[in-house]
Enzyme design. Structure first.
Site, short mmCIF file in Angstrom:
data_model
loop_
_atom_site.label_atom_id
_atom_site.label_comp_id
_atom_site.label_asym_id
_atom_site.label_seq_id
_atom_site.Cartn_x
_atom_site.Cartn_y
_atom_site.Cartn_z
N LYS A 15 0.82 -1.23 0.00
CA LYS A 15 0.00 0.00 0.00
C LYS A 15 0.85 1.27 0.00
O LYS A 15 0.59 2.19 -0.75
CB LYS A 15 -0.94 0.04 1.22
CG LYS A 15 -2.08 -0.93 1.18
CD LYS A 15 -3.15 -0.59 2.22
CE LYS A 15 -2.61 -0.59 3.64
NZ LYS A 15 -2.09 -1.89 4.10
N ARG A 90 -9.68 1.78 9.14
CA ARG A 90 -9.10 0.49 9.53
C ARG A 90 -10.13 -0.38 10.24
O ARG A 90 -9.85 -1.51 10.61
CB ARG A 90 -7.96 0.83 10.48
CG ARG A 90 -6.84 -0.12 10.65
CD ARG A 90 -5.87 -0.13 9.51
NE ARG A 90 -4.58 -0.61 9.95
CZ ARG A 90 -3.43 -0.06 9.59
NH1 ARG A 90 -3.40 0.98 8.80
NH2 ARG A 90 -2.30 -0.57 10.01
N ARG A 127 11.10 -6.41 4.73
CA ARG A 127 11.08 -4.98 5.02
C ARG A 127 11.72 -4.70 6.39
O ARG A 127 12.40 -3.71 6.58
CB ARG A 127 9.64 -4.46 5.00
CG ARG A 127 9.54 -2.96 5.25
CD ARG A 127 8.14 -2.45 5.02
NE ARG A 127 7.27 -2.73 6.14
CZ ARG A 127 5.96 -2.48 6.16
NH1 ARG A 127 5.38 -1.98 5.09
NH2 ARG A 127 5.23 -2.74 7.21
N ARG A 133 11.60 -1.40 11.04
CA ARG A 133 10.39 -0.93 11.73
C ARG A 133 10.13 -1.76 12.96
O ARG A 133 10.22 -2.99 12.92
CB ARG A 133 9.19 -1.03 10.76
CG ARG A 133 8.70 0.33 10.32
CD ARG A 133 7.62 0.19 9.30
NE ARG A 133 6.35 -0.25 9.88
CZ ARG A 133 5.19 -0.14 9.26
NH1 ARG A 133 5.15 0.40 8.06
NH2 ARG A 133 4.08 -0.56 9.83
P1 AMP Z 1 0.61 1.06 8.94
O1 AMP Z 1 1.85 1.80 8.59
O2 AMP Z 1 -0.59 1.52 8.16
O3 AMP Z 1 0.79 -0.44 8.90
O4 AMP Z 1 0.28 1.44 10.46
C1 AMP Z 1 1.17 1.13 11.49
C2 AMP Z 1 0.43 1.11 12.83
O5 AMP Z 1 -0.14 2.41 13.09
C3 AMP Z 1 -0.74 0.16 12.90
O6 AMP Z 1 -0.35 -1.17 13.22
C4 AMP Z 1 -1.58 0.79 14.01
O7 AMP Z 1 -1.01 0.55 15.29
C5 AMP Z 1 -1.41 2.28 13.71
N1 AMP Z 1 -2.45 2.74 12.77
C6 AMP Z 1 -2.26 3.17 11.49
N2 AMP Z 1 -3.42 3.53 10.93
C7 AMP Z 1 -4.38 3.33 11.87
C8 AMP Z 1 -5.80 3.50 11.91
N3 AMP Z 1 -6.48 3.93 10.83
N4 AMP Z 1 -6.44 3.20 13.06
C9 AMP Z 1 -5.78 2.76 14.15
N5 AMP Z 1 -4.46 2.55 14.17
C10 AMP Z 1 -3.75 2.83 13.06
#
Ligand code: AMP
Length: 190
Positions: A15, A90, A127, A133
């Site tokens: 994504k 989400r 990654r 990360r």
């Molecule tokens: P991502 O980079 O999109 O995988 O997001 C990394 C982390 O940020 C996720 O595992 C959640 O802990 C938090 N996070 C990102 N987007 C959301 C969202 N829309 N709602 C809640 N937590 C989020």
């Protein structure tokens, strides 16, 4: 077309990479809630302190915090003519929050990148080696995939019922996937 888009798909489906490319191509900002959280954690802000342990565990940040953040970000000038949300909504409650935030200028399309779970785990582990990360360890990756299956995957059906969903195969060459996504978005806009 205006382009008010959300990009859906499991962690590791590509994504982030695709959002940057699509945003460039379509001339709209890519808005990643995950990136915003990571920037706040790095900068040691109040928000960063609140969400650090949650994101490190792979759980979702509480909806109020996330919805407020998206509301503020979408109110900025660069999002007036369109945006591509990556990682938001989400869960089903965030879908309703986004509807409310957008009001009478609703979403145009939800684009889902599909990918097999075994492939995404491999990608995420790779990654982890490159980006380091904190939430890319094997245990946390599995937890994030469970959270995705339970809370995020049901969103597709919600947008599907509204006739807003297109699905694109995320497996294969990065350029090919970008081309598929642009075709899907272009076709849906017609
Ligand atoms: P991502 O980079 O999109 O995988 O997001 C990394 C982390 O940020 C996720 O595992 C959640 O802990 C938090 N996070 C990102 N987007 C959301 C969202 N829309 N709602 C809640 N937590 C989020």
């Amino acid at each position: 077309m205006t382009a008010r888009l959300v990009l859906l798909g499991p962690p590791g489906a590509g994504k982030g990479t695709q959002a940057a490319r699509l945003a460039d191509e379509l001339g709209i900002p890519a808005i990643s809630t995950g990136d915003i959280f990571r920037a706040n954690i790095k900068g040691g802000t109040e928000l960063g302190k609140k969400v650090q342990a949650i994101t490190a565990s792979g759980a979702l940040v509480p909806d109020e915090l996330t919805n407020d953040l998206v509301r503020d970000r979408l109110a900025q000038d660069d999002a007036a003519e369109g945006f591509l949300l990556d990682g938001y909504p989400r869960n089903v409650a965030q879908v309703a929050a986004l509807d409310e935030i957008l009001g009478d200028r609703p979403l145009d399309l939800a684009v889902e990148i599909t990918a097999d779970p075994t492939v995404v785990v491999e990608r995420l582990l790779k990654r982890a080696e490159i980006e380091g990360r904190e939430d890319d360890t094997e245990d946390v990756i599995r937890h994030r995939l469970d959270v995705y299956a339970e809370q995020t995957a049901p969103i597709s059906a919600v947008y599907g019922e509204r006739g807003l969903l297109v699905q694109v195969d995320g497996i294969g060459d990065v350029d090919d996937v970008t081309a598929r996504l642009l075709t899907a978005i272009g076709t849906a806009a017609r």
